[in-house]
Design a protein around this motif. Sequence first.
Motif, PDB file in Angstrom:
ATOM      1  N   TRP A  69      47.687 -20.095  26.919  1.00  0.00           N
ATOM      2  CA  TRP A  69      47.852 -18.682  27.591  1.00  0.00           C
ATOM      3  C   TRP A  69      47.827 -17.790  26.370  1.00  0.00           C
ATOM      4  O   TRP A  69      47.737 -17.874  25.388  1.00  0.00           O
ATOM      5  CB  TRP A  69      49.261 -18.367  28.428  1.00  0.00           C
TER       6      TRP A  69
ATOM      7  N   THR B  33      48.929  -4.511  33.019  1.00  0.00           N
ATOM      8  CA  THR B  33      49.377  -5.673  33.293  1.00  0.00           C
ATOM      9  C   THR B  33      48.304  -6.750  32.971  1.00  0.00           C
ATOM     10  O   THR B  33      47.057  -6.632  33.504  1.00  0.00           O
ATOM     11  CB  THR B  33      50.019  -6.046  34.433  1.00  0.00           C
ATOM     12  N   ASN B  36      47.405 -12.797  33.878  1.00  0.00           N
ATOM     13  CA  ASN B  36      48.127 -13.929  34.142  1.00  0.00           C
ATOM     14  C   ASN B  36      49.613 -13.513  34.130  1.00  0.00           C
ATOM     15  O   ASN B  36      50.458 -14.148  33.426  1.00  0.00           O
ATOM     16  CB  ASN B  36      47.944 -15.177  33.362  1.00  0.00           C
ATOM     17  N   LYS B  37      50.032 -12.516  35.081  1.00  0.00           N
ATOM     18  CA  LYS B  37      51.365 -11.921  35.060  1.00  0.00           C
ATOM     19  C   LYS B  37      52.358 -12.919  35.422  1.00  0.00           C
ATOM     20  O   LYS B  37      51.950 -13.427  36.700  1.00  0.00           O
ATOM     21  CB  LYS B  37      51.353 -10.777  35.659  1.00  0.00           C
ATOM     22  N   MET B  38      53.426 -13.377  34.860  1.00  0.00           N
ATOM     23  CA  MET B  38      54.309 -14.262  35.410  1.00  0.00           C
ATOM     24  C   MET B  38      55.728 -14.177  34.709  1.00  0.00           C
ATOM     25  O   MET B  38      55.675 -14.024  33.320  1.00  0.00           O
ATOM     26  CB  MET B  38      53.812 -15.623  35.363  1.00  0.00           C
ATOM     27  N   ASP B  39      56.662 -14.125  35.470  1.00  0.00           N
ATOM     28  CA  ASP B  39      58.059 -13.702  34.927  1.00  0.00           C
ATOM     29  C   ASP B  39      58.689 -15.062  34.451  1.00  0.00           C
ATOM     30  O   ASP B  39      58.233 -16.074  34.686  1.00  0.00           O
ATOM     31  CB  ASP B  39      59.046 -12.787  35.450  1.00  0.00           C
ATOM     32  N   THR B  42      59.968 -17.653  37.482  1.00  0.00           N
ATOM     33  CA  THR B  42      58.964 -18.340  38.092  1.00  0.00           C
ATOM     34  C   THR B  42      58.330 -19.313  37.165  1.00  0.00           C
ATOM     35  O   THR B  42      57.704 -20.501  37.663  1.00  0.00           O
ATOM     36  CB  THR B  42      57.903 -17.643  38.870  1.00  0.00           C
ATOM     37  N   ALA B  43      58.012 -19.133  35.873  1.00  0.00           N
ATOM     38  CA  ALA B  43      57.537 -20.265  35.178  1.00  0.00           C
ATOM     39  C   ALA B  43      58.191 -21.197  34.810  1.00  0.00           C
ATOM     40  O   ALA B  43      57.446 -22.279  35.018  1.00  0.00           O
ATOM     41  CB  ALA B  43      57.212 -19.296  33.570  1.00  0.00           C
ATOM     42  N   VAL B  46      57.542 -23.283  37.841  1.00  0.00           N
ATOM     43  CA  VAL B  46      56.365 -23.855  38.047  1.00  0.00           C
ATOM     44  C   VAL B  46      56.277 -25.153  37.176  1.00  0.00           C
ATOM     45  O   VAL B  46      55.719 -26.198  37.767  1.00  0.00           O
ATOM     46  CB  VAL B  46      55.229 -22.929  37.774  1.00  0.00           C
ATOM     47  N   SER B 100      54.753 -10.149  29.084  1.00  0.00           N
ATOM     48  CA  SER B 100      54.159 -10.129  30.533  1.00  0.00           C
ATOM     49  C   SER B 100      53.761 -11.319  31.202  1.00  0.00           C
ATOM     50  O   SER B 100      53.785 -11.620  32.267  1.00  0.00           O
ATOM     51  CB  SER B 100      52.819  -9.056  30.599  1.00  0.00           C
ATOM     52  N   ASN B 101      53.374 -12.229  30.342  1.00  0.00           N
ATOM     53  CA  ASN B 101      53.106 -13.736  30.735  1.00  0.00           C
ATOM     54  C   ASN B 101      53.994 -14.584  30.173  1.00  0.00           C
ATOM     55  O   ASN B 101      54.110 -14.727  28.728  1.00  0.00           O
ATOM     56  CB  ASN B 101      51.531 -14.276  30.570  1.00  0.00           C
ATOM     57  N   ARG B 103      54.736 -17.805  29.748  1.00  0.00           N
ATOM     58  CA  ARG B 103      54.058 -18.982  29.151  1.00  0.00           C
ATOM     59  C   ARG B 103      53.176 -18.629  27.945  1.00  0.00           C
ATOM     60  O   ARG B 103      52.462 -17.934  27.916  1.00  0.00           O
ATOM     61  CB  ARG B 103      53.194 -19.705  30.428  1.00  0.00           C
TER      62      ARG B 103
END
Lengths: 112, 156
Positions: A69, B33, B36-39, B42-43, B46, B100-101, B103
């Motif tokens: 990423w 943002t 691939n925004k992900m907090d 949730t990461a 996943v 912001s991502n 991962r």
Amino acid sequence: MAQTRKSLIKIKPKRYKDGEIVKVSFMVMHPMATGMGKDKKTKKIIPAKYINSVKFVYNGKEITHMTVWESLSVNPVFTMYMKITGKGKLVVTYTDNTGEVHEKSKKIKPRG
Amino acid sequence: MQRRDFFKKLGTAAAVAAVVPTMSFAASAPKPTGPNKMDFKTAVDVITGGKTPKKSSKVKLKAPEIAENGAVVPVTVTVDSPMTASNYVKAIHILNGKNSNARCIDVFLTPANGKAMFSTRIKLGGTQDVTAIVELSDGTFLMASQSVKVTIGGCG
């Protein structure tokens, strides 16, 4: 201008035997832009350009693959261990989010 | 008393005037943002599929406690594992807490690696925790985390 090297595979130690576990590092010259930063002069957002995936293939067998990423640093380094199993070729491929594919290979020659 | 009250009011008014414009500016201009925004939560969901990873001393995360430059933070994850065909480390995930991502990288290893170790350099936007989640071949998840103090942010 001198041509810059795009990527590099390093194996440590330099001389290794068959069956030995060696450290392999793969270095890439890549901007890894997140798509969030702005150019200081033009004040325009730099479009995202980051590595998506990296694959290590040794003698046709996949050893490691990675999903990458944008949080990785500029000019990233990927280091891991690998077991030497005879003469052959190590091929490392990376793919970009813009579709750019780059391949680098190194011959594996165990001694003794 | 009257004079004192007057100064009190003046002081609060000045403080409000100083705070309000910055607040309104922040609200009107949200930060851009990433794609691939992900907090963080949730990461983790996943990656583990709803399971909660256990903290373990088998996983060793090496990162600097104070990083002067957030653009380049070296991180090394080592897992104590025999790496045989039946018992090996399937994957190493490196996560950050506040970018912001969340991962950073997912590494999928095989027994051909010999040793379960991975090292790379990541970007950190500010002081936050760096977490490593490790998936073993029998389906269990282990984790280790460490906070990294960042003096200059490295994102954007």
